[in-house]
Design a protein around this motif. Structure first.
Motif, PDB file in Angstrom:
ATOM      1  N   THR A 121     140.970  -9.938   1.410  1.00  0.00           N
ATOM      2  CA  THR A 121     140.387 -10.536   2.606  1.00  0.00           C
ATOM      3  C   THR A 121     140.053 -12.008   2.357  1.00  0.00           C
ATOM      4  O   THR A 121     139.947 -12.457   1.208  1.00  0.00           O
ATOM      5  N   TYR A 122     139.883 -12.752   3.453  1.00  0.00           N
ATOM      6  CA  TYR A 122     139.572 -14.173   3.367  1.00  0.00           C
ATOM      7  C   TYR A 122     138.159 -14.430   3.903  1.00  0.00           C
ATOM      8  O   TYR A 122     137.686 -13.739   4.811  1.00  0.00           O
ATOM      9  N   GLN A 123     137.525 -15.399   3.311  1.00  0.00           N
ATOM     10  CA  GLN A 123     136.182 -15.775   3.752  1.00  0.00           C
ATOM     11  C   GLN A 123     136.237 -16.390   5.146  1.00  0.00           C
ATOM     12  O   GLN A 123     137.106 -17.215   5.450  1.00  0.00           O
ATOM     13  N   LYS A 124     135.266 -16.019   5.983  1.00  0.00           N
ATOM     14  CA  LYS A 124     135.107 -16.593   7.306  1.00  0.00           C
ATOM     15  C   LYS A 124     133.624 -16.891   7.505  1.00  0.00           C
ATOM     16  O   LYS A 124     132.779 -16.178   6.970  1.00  0.00           O
ATOM     17  N   SER A 125     133.320 -17.946   8.242  1.00  0.00           N
ATOM     18  CA  SER A 125     131.956 -18.454   8.449  1.00  0.00           C
ATOM     19  C   SER A 125     131.424 -19.068   7.148  1.00  0.00           C
ATOM     20  O   SER A 125     132.193 -19.561   6.324  1.00  0.00           O
ATOM     21  N   TRP A 126     130.108 -19.027   6.946  1.00  0.00           N
ATOM     22  CA  TRP A 126     129.472 -19.703   5.815  1.00  0.00           C
ATOM     23  C   TRP A 126     129.686 -18.945   4.505  1.00  0.00           C
ATOM     24  O   TRP A 126     129.715 -17.717   4.488  1.00  0.00           O
ATOM     25  N   ALA A 127     129.787 -19.730   3.392  1.00  0.00           N
ATOM     26  CA  ALA A 127     129.877 -19.117   2.063  1.00  0.00           C
ATOM     27  C   ALA A 127     129.318 -20.088   1.033  1.00  0.00           C
ATOM     28  O   ALA A 127     129.560 -21.294   1.096  1.00  0.00           O
ATOM     29  N   ASN A 128     128.544 -19.556   0.088  1.00  0.00           N
ATOM     30  CA  ASN A 128     128.037 -20.346  -1.026  1.00  0.00           C
ATOM     31  C   ASN A 128     128.894 -20.039  -2.240  1.00  0.00           C
ATOM     32  O   ASN A 128     128.879 -18.928  -2.761  1.00  0.00           O
ATOM     33  N   ILE A 129     129.664 -21.051  -2.671  1.00  0.00           N
ATOM     34  CA  ILE A 129     130.610 -20.871  -3.774  1.00  0.00           C
ATOM     35  C   ILE A 129     130.269 -21.884  -4.857  1.00  0.00           C
ATOM     36  O   ILE A 129     130.252 -23.095  -4.601  1.00  0.00           O
ATOM     37  N   ASN A 130     129.990 -21.385  -6.056  1.00  0.00           N
ATOM     38  CA  ASN A 130     129.604 -22.263  -7.163  1.00  0.00           C
ATOM     39  C   ASN A 130     128.467 -23.202  -6.759  1.00  0.00           C
ATOM     40  O   ASN A 130     128.486 -24.415  -7.015  1.00  0.00           O
ATOM     41  N   ASN A 131     127.440 -22.627  -6.096  1.00  0.00           N
ATOM     42  CA  ASN A 131     126.234 -23.361  -5.690  1.00  0.00           C
ATOM     43  C   ASN A 131     126.504 -24.464  -4.673  1.00  0.00           C
ATOM     44  O   ASN A 131     125.703 -25.394  -4.535  1.00  0.00           O
ATOM     45  N   LYS A 132     127.588 -24.378  -3.942  1.00  0.00           N
ATOM     46  CA  LYS A 132     127.874 -25.304  -2.852  1.00  0.00           C
ATOM     47  C   LYS A 132     128.184 -24.506  -1.589  1.00  0.00           C
ATOM     48  O   LYS A 132     128.806 -23.449  -1.658  1.00  0.00           O
ATOM     49  N   TRP A 133     127.730 -25.042  -0.448  1.00  0.00           N
ATOM     50  CA  TRP A 133     127.978 -24.393   0.828  1.00  0.00           C
ATOM     51  C   TRP A 133     129.268 -24.900   1.453  1.00  0.00           C
ATOM     52  O   TRP A 133     129.535 -26.097   1.461  1.00  0.00           O
ATOM     53  N   TYR A 134     130.074 -23.931   1.963  1.00  0.00           N
ATOM     54  CA  TYR A 134     131.318 -24.233   2.664  1.00  0.00           C
ATOM     55  C   TYR A 134     131.300 -23.482   3.990  1.00  0.00           C
ATOM     56  O   TYR A 134     130.575 -22.499   4.157  1.00  0.00           O
ATOM     57  N   MET A 135     132.107 -23.962   4.933  1.00  0.00           N
ATOM     58  CA  MET A 135     132.249 -23.252   6.201  1.00  0.00           C
ATOM     59  C   MET A 135     133.733 -22.983   6.462  1.00  0.00           C
ATOM     60  O   MET A 135     134.570 -23.872   6.269  1.00  0.00           O
ATOM     61  N   PHE A 136     133.996 -21.755   6.893  1.00  0.00           N
ATOM     62  CA  PHE A 136     135.367 -21.353   7.208  1.00  0.00           C
ATOM     63  C   PHE A 136     135.388 -20.890   8.658  1.00  0.00           C
ATOM     64  O   PHE A 136     134.463 -20.216   9.127  1.00  0.00           O
ATOM     65  N   ASN A 137     136.452 -21.273   9.382  1.00  0.00           N
ATOM     66  CA  ASN A 137     136.511 -20.882  10.787  1.00  0.00           C
ATOM     67  C   ASN A 137     136.961 -19.430  10.928  1.00  0.00           C
ATOM     68  O   ASN A 137     137.150 -18.726   9.926  1.00  0.00           O
ATOM     69  N   SER A 138     137.148 -18.999  12.159  1.00  0.00           N
ATOM     70  CA  SER A 138     137.479 -17.585  12.395  1.00  0.00           C
ATOM     71  C   SER A 138     138.837 -17.194  11.833  1.00  0.00           C
ATOM     72  O   SER A 138     139.124 -16.003  11.656  1.00  0.00           O
ATOM     73  N   SER A 139     139.684 -18.203  11.523  1.00  0.00           N
ATOM     74  CA  SER A 139     140.982 -17.925  10.908  1.00  0.00           C
ATOM     75  C   SER A 139     140.923 -18.000   9.397  1.00  0.00           C
ATOM     76  O   SER A 139     141.950 -17.822   8.723  1.00  0.00           O
ATOM     77  N   GLY A 140     139.741 -18.293   8.857  1.00  0.00           N
ATOM     78  CA  GLY A 140     139.586 -18.381   7.411  1.00  0.00           C
ATOM     79  C   GLY A 140     139.851 -19.760   6.850  1.00  0.00           C
ATOM     80  O   GLY A 140     139.764 -19.950   5.632  1.00  0.00           O
TER      81      GLY A 140
END
Length: 544
Positions: A280-299
């Motif tokens: 599966t692919y990340q969608k919406s907010w994710a904290n990766i290696n202590n940094k915040w990222y945002m992914f849209n509904s398509s990942g």
């Protein structure tokens, strides 16, 4: 004889006491300088460079390297580095200097015995200590704001003996922290950020045959370094050809299981995704290696400005959410640095206090500079770093486009009568009377009463309301303690004077209410005397 000896002894004691009185006490009538403001600035230095000579500093204007005051009571006379001027400066260094201040007129002004950070303001640095030498000399030690700069890039990026072993040599004056990106052709395979060593094993990510290379750059390694240091440019390695029989099975990847499939960060063209071991692919907010990222509904990982739950956020070119100050489109924005003061990363709008300074952010989040109208009040925000902290709200006196304005402690522009340092000033109450808020000089009428405000420094403090006698355009006028111009009879220093309806002091013979009076050349009324053969009684009236 005994009486004489006692007399001599007492005289000696009195003389000794007189000599022991500090000379400063003789100047007790001097005006004390209760607070001091010093403006300091140091041009950007390349890392590893030494400090400029003291003689290169300007003491009368704020440009280039400067240490100066903006006060008519004291001036900068000497500068001495405390930090060795042979020491190589690093990013974040805070060079220390001692400045000598002297009272311009020691008969009028004197420094008091003790100062601290509460009454010594260093604009562009931090107060350290101070000491006085005589009443007219003050030594102040301070540090400049930390030096900013860009780190030098790493040197000699190369592949080691083992497959996938990326190595490099740190550049001169390195922070010791690095971003390292692995490429297969033009596709980024793996990002490693803020790595605090000079090698990395990329082999677990080399799961397909192809030409591999890596880029490495120096990056700030601590929160303090992030405030003052910028990432260096990239240093690139040569390509290494990986054949099919030597590809990795994925063992040893961070946060993944043993698999030949790519997981974690995956790039498709110019778009990044984050894939989990279950496919599966990340969608919406994710904290990766202590940094915040945002992914849209398509990942897809987003970059730039994006809105979420009513808040605006900014994601840099690597997709990480930014916090604190950022520049976007040549404008400054401020993003909440932590959840302690609001939603982390959310863009500020309206008024915000940051590190002791107030700023105003427009509805689009951009930091305002110059004039701002808020809640029907005018404010002024420093337009550039040459006039103070850029964007910071002004308080007190400020000259803008040739006019002087006064800003209250809350930053709002004052109008009408204001008192500052025990002097009254008058500021245009509206645009119908001139430039709104601008300090008025010369004659003004307020409430059907005339006042006079010093027009230039040659006649006193500019703009200050005058009291007492004043000669203007050849005529003498008297202004009461409240500043209003006196008309008619004036009793001053046990003498009578008379001013006409325009306020001008009268001389010679004048008829007042049917009686004749004579006024001497200094304006005083004559009494109990004879003028040109005419008798004048004790009330100053001529009688036949």
């Amino acid at each position: 004889m005994k009486y004489f000896k006692r007399l001599v002894a007492w005289a000696s004691v009195i003389a000794a006491l007189w000599i022991s009185i500090p000379f400063e006490s003789l100047a007790a009538s001097s005006k004390t300088i209760s607070s001091v403001t010093i403006y300091v600035g140091l041009e950007d230095l390349e890392e590893g460079k030494t400090l400029p000579s003291e003689v290169s500093f300007k003491t009368m204007e704020r440009s280039g390297n400067y240490v100066c005051s903006n006060d008519s009571r004291y001036e900068v006379t000497d500068l001495d580095w405390i930090t060795s001027d042979n020491k190589e400066m690093m990013i974040g260094s805070k060079p220390k200097m001692k400045v000598t201040l002297r009272a311009i007129d020691s008969d009028v002004y004197a420094f008091k015995g003790g100062y601290s950070s509460g009454n010594v303001s260093i604009k562009g640095g931090d107060y350290v200590t101070s000491s006085r030498s005589k009443a007219d000399t003050l030594y102040v030690t301070f540090t400049f704001n930390p030096l900013k700069g860009t780190y030098n890039p790493p040197e000699n990026a190369y592949w080691g003996d083992a497959i996938g072993d990326a190595e490099w040599s740190e550049g001169e004056y390195s922070s010791g922290a690095y971003d390292v990106y692995l490429y297969r052709g033009s596709t980024i395979i793996k990002k490693i950020e803020c790595l605090k060593k000079t090698s990395y094993d990329f082999y677990p990510y080399m799961t397909k045959a192809g030409n591999y290379s890596f880029k490495v750059r120096t990056t700030p390694g601590t929160e303090t370094e992030k405030k003052y240091g910028k990432k260096s440019g990239w240093t690139e390695s040569d390509e290494a050809d990986l054949t099919e029989e030597n590809v990795s099975d994925g063992s040893g990847q961070e946060g993944s299981w043993n698999s030949n499939s790519e997981v974690g960060w995956i790039r498709n063209g110019n778009t990044w995704y984050y894939k989990y071991p279950d496919g599966t692919y990340q969608k919406s907010w994710a904290n990766i290696n202590n940094k915040w990222y945002m992914f849209n509904s398509s990942g897809m990982m987003v970059t730039g400005w994006n809105q979420s739950n009513g808040h605006w956020y900014y994601f840099n070119s690597n997709g990480a959410m930014e916090t604190g100050w950022i520049v976007s489109g040549n404008k400054w924005y401020y993003l909440n640095p932590s959840s302690n003061i609001g939603v982390e990363g959310a863009m500020h709008t309206g008024w915000s206090q940051i590190n002791g300074n107030w700023y105003y952010f427009n509805t689009n989040g951009s930091m305002a500079t110059g004039w701002v109208m808020s809640n029907n009040k005018w404010y002024y925000l420093n337009p550039s770093a040459t006039t103070g902290v850029e964007g910071a709200m002004a308080t007190g006196w400020r000259q803008v486009n040739g006019n002087w304005y006064f800003f209250n402690a809350n930053g709002s522009m004052a109008t009408g009568w204001v008192i500052s340092n025990n002097r009254w000033y008058y500021l245009n109450p509206s645009s119908t009377t001139g430039v709104e808020g601008a300090m008025v000089t010369g004659w003004i009428v307020s409430g059907n009463t005339w006042y006079y405000l010093n027009p230039s420094i040659e006649t006193g403090v500019v703009g200050a309301m005058h009291t007492g006698w004043r000669q203007i355009n050849g005529n003498w006028y008297y202004f009461n303690n409240n500043g209003s111009m006196a008309i008619g009879w004036i009793f001053y220093n046990n003498k009578w004077y008379y001013t006409d309806s325009a306020g001008a002091m009268q001389l010679g013979w004048r008829q007042i209410n049917g009686n004749w009076y004579y006024f001497n050349n200094d304006g005083t009324m004559a009494a109990n005397t004879i003028i040109n053969g005419f008798l004048i009684n004790e009330n100053g009236v001529w009688y036949k």
